[in-house]
Design an enzyme around this catalytic site. Structure first.
Site, PDB file in Angstrom:
ATOM      1  N   GLY A   9       0.879  -1.183   0.000  1.00  0.00           N
ATOM      2  CA  GLY A   9       0.000   0.000   0.000  1.00  0.00           C
ATOM      3  C   GLY A   9       0.901   1.213   0.000  1.00  0.00           C
ATOM      4  N   SER A 128      -0.073   8.430  13.872  1.00  0.00           N
ATOM      5  CA  SER A 128      -0.509   9.823  13.749  1.00  0.00           C
ATOM      6  C   SER A 128       0.641  10.706  13.320  1.00  0.00           C
ATOM      7  CB  SER A 128      -1.074  10.350  15.067  1.00  0.00           C
ATOM      8  OG  SER A 128      -1.443  11.715  14.907  1.00  0.00           O
ATOM      9  N   GLY A 129       0.284  11.729  12.570  1.00  0.00           N
ATOM     10  CA  GLY A 129       1.281  12.697  12.135  1.00  0.00           C
ATOM     11  C   GLY A 129       1.178  13.003  10.649  1.00  0.00           C
ATOM     12  N   LYS A 183      -5.723   5.343  19.282  1.00  0.00           N
ATOM     13  CA  LYS A 183      -5.614   6.267  18.150  1.00  0.00           C
ATOM     14  C   LYS A 183      -6.955   6.972  17.915  1.00  0.00           C
ATOM     15  CE  LYS A 183      -4.029   8.203  14.303  1.00  0.00           C
ATOM     16  NZ  LYS A 183      -5.075   8.474  13.357  1.00  0.00           N
ATOM     17  N   HIS A 186      -7.289   9.586  20.497  1.00  0.00           N
ATOM     18  CA  HIS A 186      -6.363  10.662  20.109  1.00  0.00           C
ATOM     19  C   HIS A 186      -7.066  11.602  19.127  1.00  0.00           C
ATOM     20  CE1 HIS A 186      -3.758  12.368  16.985  1.00  0.00           C
ATOM     21  NE2 HIS A 186      -2.820  12.493  17.900  1.00  0.00           N
ATOM     22  N   ASN A 187      -7.714  11.028  18.123  1.00  0.00           N
ATOM     23  CA  ASN A 187      -8.390  11.862  17.133  1.00  0.00           C
ATOM     24  C   ASN A 187      -9.566  12.616  17.740  1.00  0.00           C
ATOM     25  OD1 ASN A 187      -6.565  10.491  15.509  1.00  0.00           O
ATOM     26  ND2 ASN A 187      -7.975  10.341  13.803  1.00  0.00           N
ATOM     27  N   GLU A 190      -8.198  15.458  19.434  1.00  0.00           N
ATOM     28  CA  GLU A 190      -7.782  16.407  18.388  1.00  0.00           C
ATOM     29  C   GLU A 190      -8.979  17.259  17.937  1.00  0.00           C
ATOM     30  OE1 GLU A 190      -5.627  14.450  15.133  1.00  0.00           O
ATOM     31  OE2 GLU A 190      -6.904  15.521  13.729  1.00  0.00           O
ATOM     32  N   ARG A 447     -38.361   9.368  37.268  1.00  0.00           N
ATOM     33  CA  ARG A 447     -38.353   8.003  36.716  1.00  0.00           C
ATOM     34  C   ARG A 447     -39.206   7.073  37.583  1.00  0.00           C
ATOM     35  NH1 ARG A 447     -33.879   5.374  36.888  1.00  0.00           N
ATOM     36  NH2 ARG A 447     -34.212   4.146  34.996  1.00  0.00           N
TER      37      ARG A 447
HETATM   38  P1  NBP Z   1      -5.548   5.697   0.960  1.00  0.00           P
HETATM   39  O1  NBP Z   1      -6.361   5.575   2.169  1.00  0.00           O
HETATM   40  O2  NBP Z   1      -5.918   6.713  -0.054  1.00  0.00           O
HETATM   41  O3  NBP Z   1      -5.495   4.261   0.253  1.00  0.00           O
HETATM   42  C1  NBP Z   1      -4.823   4.080  -0.987  1.00  0.00           C
HETATM   43  C2  NBP Z   1      -4.074   2.763  -0.999  1.00  0.00           C
HETATM   44  O4  NBP Z   1      -4.958   1.664  -0.764  1.00  0.00           O
HETATM   45  C3  NBP Z   1      -3.421   2.508  -2.349  1.00  0.00           C
HETATM   46  O5  NBP Z   1      -2.179   1.884  -2.126  1.00  0.00           O
HETATM   47  C4  NBP Z   1      -4.415   1.554  -2.997  1.00  0.00           C
HETATM   48  O6  NBP Z   1      -3.835   0.759  -4.006  1.00  0.00           O
HETATM   49  C5  NBP Z   1      -4.778   0.708  -1.828  1.00  0.00           C
HETATM   50  N1  NBP Z   1      -5.970  -0.124  -2.023  1.00  0.00           N
HETATM   51  C6  NBP Z   1      -7.279   0.216  -2.091  1.00  0.00           C
HETATM   52 BR1  NBP Z   1      -7.902   1.920  -2.035  1.00  0.00          BR
HETATM   53  N2  NBP Z   1      -8.102  -0.814  -2.253  1.00  0.00           N
HETATM   54  C7  NBP Z   1      -7.296  -1.899  -2.300  1.00  0.00           C
HETATM   55  C8  NBP Z   1      -7.544  -3.272  -2.456  1.00  0.00           C
HETATM   56  N3  NBP Z   1      -8.790  -3.754  -2.550  1.00  0.00           N
HETATM   57  N4  NBP Z   1      -6.482  -4.107  -2.481  1.00  0.00           N
HETATM   58  C9  NBP Z   1      -5.237  -3.620  -2.375  1.00  0.00           C
HETATM   59  N5  NBP Z   1      -4.931  -2.326  -2.208  1.00  0.00           N
HETATM   60  C10 NBP Z   1      -5.959  -1.461  -2.169  1.00  0.00           C
HETATM   61  O7  NBP Z   1      -3.992   5.895   1.329  1.00  0.00           O
HETATM   62  P2  NBP Z   1      -3.309   6.817   2.441  1.00  0.00           P
HETATM   63  O8  NBP Z   1      -3.889   8.187   2.467  1.00  0.00           O
HETATM   64  O9  NBP Z   1      -1.847   6.654   2.228  1.00  0.00           O
HETATM   65  O10 NBP Z   1      -3.723   6.122   3.820  1.00  0.00           O
HETATM   66  C11 NBP Z   1      -3.384   4.776   4.103  1.00  0.00           C
HETATM   67  C12 NBP Z   1      -4.007   4.413   5.448  1.00  0.00           C
HETATM   68  O11 NBP Z   1      -3.407   5.216   6.460  1.00  0.00           O
HETATM   69  C13 NBP Z   1      -5.509   4.659   5.539  1.00  0.00           C
HETATM   70  O12 NBP Z   1      -6.099   3.644   6.294  1.00  0.00           O
HETATM   71  C14 NBP Z   1      -5.604   5.966   6.270  1.00  0.00           C
HETATM   72  O13 NBP Z   1      -6.821   6.088   6.972  1.00  0.00           O
HETATM   73  C15 NBP Z   1      -4.427   5.863   7.209  1.00  0.00           C
HETATM   74  N6  NBP Z   1      -3.888   7.135   7.687  1.00  0.00           N
HETATM   75  C16 NBP Z   1      -3.791   8.205   6.868  1.00  0.00           C
HETATM   76  C17 NBP Z   1      -3.258   9.401   7.344  1.00  0.00           C
HETATM   77  C18 NBP Z   1      -3.127  10.570   6.439  1.00  0.00           C
HETATM   78  O14 NBP Z   1      -2.751  11.652   6.935  1.00  0.00           O
HETATM   79  N7  NBP Z   1      -3.386  10.426   5.142  1.00  0.00           N
HETATM   80  C19 NBP Z   1      -2.799   9.481   8.650  1.00  0.00           C
HETATM   81  C20 NBP Z   1      -2.881   8.361   9.459  1.00  0.00           C
HETATM   82  C21 NBP Z   1      -3.432   7.197   8.965  1.00  0.00           C
HETATM   83  P3  NBP Z   1      -3.858   1.276  -5.551  1.00  0.00           P
HETATM   84  O15 NBP Z   1      -2.670   2.178  -5.669  1.00  0.00           O
HETATM   85  O16 NBP Z   1      -3.688   0.019  -6.318  1.00  0.00           O
HETATM   86  O17 NBP Z   1      -5.157   1.964  -5.780  1.00  0.00           O
END
Ligand code: NBP
Length: 477
Positions: A9, A128-129, A183, A186-187, A190, A447
């Site tokens: 991912g 987080s971050g 987590k 935490h949110n 936030e 009640r």
């Molecule tokens: P996204 O949440 O936008 O997910 C995109 C990724 O998921 C891509 O690698 C995509 O592959 C893959 N994916 C999906 Br969508 N469906 C899939 C499937 N059925 N099989 C395999 N791969 C699949 O990415 P992100 O923003 O980097 O966040 C990743 C995680 O981290 C999330 O759970 C998010 O909630 C969490 N998070 C995010 C943040 C932030 O600030 N963004 C902070 C903390 C935690 P593809 O490239 O093939 O489409």
């Protein structure tokens, strides 16, 4: 060569986390459903460390040294289950799957149980971050078995943020869903922090009569004191930003409808189930919802109420100082409520969470990082069974000193018609807890009257019922 860790991912979070591992000297296997992302990572950042690109799941798993450590960073929900199902059949006893996405802790509990039965460790991990944190050092909240932490912990400690005293911002939070639960809270905290800051801004604008640029300066000053935190720091940046297109303050050209992804809502939903009053977090979630009800707001715009009359000069400055006190006192209450929810979750699910350790790992890397958290840690370290942060002497004394100004600020807000749901909920919580008697006694009477629900007495053991529709004599229930 074989990789010490793998990341599948590779969107913003996964890519930066993989780079963080590599920059810290680990060989990292990288994989993504769409292989072009994997190739792009290798092309752009391949020279930052040792990456092993894998196009297929089998290649990815084969690249990992045993026990395998495999981080999943995909969209939370069904995609996470799909990826687990893709990899689990390829893994062996003792391998560790780490889910770094924003999963709901109940999903994490289910996945952990199912994988444990198949001999695989599952570590649901809060991270987080944002993307910067993922690259330079996030705050990491792993759950799962102690055995999995023994294998994984050293790597996470290496890539995590470090607090001012050098301590890594990661700890083994507790079994199964404990990490994702923490987590989630935490949110929630936030959300509450952001709402309180927003209310302070509105008061400085409407009651003190300051401009956004002046308010930015106020926040910069606050950021050198006890409110020193990432959110206060970025608030000053946002408020001093000027829109290039119009020359107006940026904050005046942004649509005033706050969005949300759902972790704040989860925090409140769980609190309702656990019976924990997180009124500040709830008000923050509701404030965002309310802001988005454009038709409702439009229909209500002409309703009667005062128009704020801005202060000026020394009076305005004195009011700004009072707002700092109100913000600080309300912030203590938010954290009190959030830590209460963690304690309640820990008791409900037998997680045995060390609250001081949670405060410690939030000191760096995460969105709510703040100088203040050092003191929460100290409060729990001094007394691990502290029933509430408000019972800590340091915080109680600070609130005692702030409360006059806190009340004055709310008085001004109410009389001038400036909505302050977060400040008000915090003060109501504080006053409710310190009350000798609550009107809950009357609630119990009602009640018993309409539903014969019975009540207990202050002077005798037992449950009682009054025969309201008869002679109103009292019977033992
Ligand atoms: P996204 O949440 O936008 O997910 C995109 C990724 O998921 C891509 O690698 C995509 O592959 C893959 N994916 C999906 Br969508 N469906 C899939 C499937 N059925 N099989 C395999 N791969 C699949 O990415 P992100 O923003 O980097 O966040 C990743 C995680 O981290 C999330 O759970 C998010 O909630 C969490 N998070 C995010 C943040 C932030 O600030 N963004 C902070 C903390 C935690 P593809 O490239 O093939 O489409």
């Amino acid at each position: 060569t074989s990789a010490q860790i793998g990341v599948t991912g590779l969107a913003v979070m996964g890519r930066n986390l993989a780079r963080n591992f590599a920059r810290n000297g680990y060989a990292v296997a990288v994989h993504n459903r769409t292989a072009s992302r994997t190739r792009a990572l290798l092309e752009e950042f391949g020279d930052e460390g040792e990456f092993i690109g894998a196009e297929t799941a089998a290649e990815f798993v084969a690249a990992l040294e045993r026990p395998r450590r495999l981080v999943i960073m995909v969209k939370a929900g069904d995609p996470t289950d799909a990826v687990i199902e893709e990899f689990a059949p390829l893994l062996e006893d003792g391998d560790v799957i780490i889910d770094g996405g924003n999963a709901h802790f109940a999903d994490t509990r289910r996945r952990e149980r199912e994988l444990r039965e198949r001999g695989i460790h599952f570590v649901g991990t809060g991270i987080s971050g944002g993307e910067e944190g993922a690259l330079h050092g996030p705050s990491i909240m792993p759950g799962g078995s102690a055995e999995s932490y023994a294998s994984l912990g050293p790597l996470l400690e290496k890539i995590s943020a470090k607090a001012a005293d050098g301590a890594p911002c990661v700890t083994h939070v507790g079994p199964d869903g404990a990490g994702h639960f923490v987590k989630m809270v935490h949110n929630g905290i936030e959300y509450a922090d952001m709402q309180l800051i927003a209310e302070a801004y509105q008061l400085l604008r409407d009651v003190a009569g300051y401009s956004p640029a002046q308010i930015a300066e106020v926040f910069r000053t606050w950021n050198t004191g006890r409110l020193d935190s990432y959110l206060i720091e970025i608030t000053a940046e946002v408020l001093s930003h000027v829109d290039a297109a119009t020359g107006k303050p940026f904050v005046d050209v942004v649509a005033d409808q706050a969005e949300q992804k759902g972790t704040g809502r989860w925090t409140v939903q769980l609190a309702l189930e656990l019976g924990v009053p997180v009124s500040g977090i709830a008000e923050a979630v509701f404030a965002r919802s309310l802001s988005g009800h454009t038709a409702l707001r439009e229909a209500s715009r002409g309703l009667a109420g005062p128009t704020a009359q801005p202060l000026s000069g020394a009076e305005a400055d004195a009011f700004a100082d009072q707002v700092e006190q109100a913000l600080y006192a309300s912030k203590i209450v938010s954290y009190t409520q959030g830590f209460h929810e963690i304690a309640a979750g820990s008791a409900e699910y037998d997680w045995n969470i060390d609250l001081g350790a949670v405060a410690a790992i939030w000191r760096g890397g995460c969105i709510i990082r703040a100088a203040f958290l050092d003191r929460i840690r100290a409060a729990y370290d001094a007394r691990p069974d502290l029933p509430s942060l408000l019972a800590d002497e340091t915080f109680a004394t600070e609130i005692a000193e702030a409360q006059h100004d806190w009340r004055a600020v709310l008085g001004a807000a109410i009389s001038q018609g400036v909505p302050t749901p977060g400040f008000a909920a915090a003060l109501a919580y504080y006053d409710s807890l310190r009350a000798d008697r609550l009107p809950a006694a009357l609630t119990q009477g009602q009640r018993d009257y309409f539903g014969a629900h019975t009540y207990r007495r202050t002077d005798r053991e037992g449950s009682f019922h009054t025969l309201w529709s008869e002679d109103r004599s009292e019977v033992q229930a």
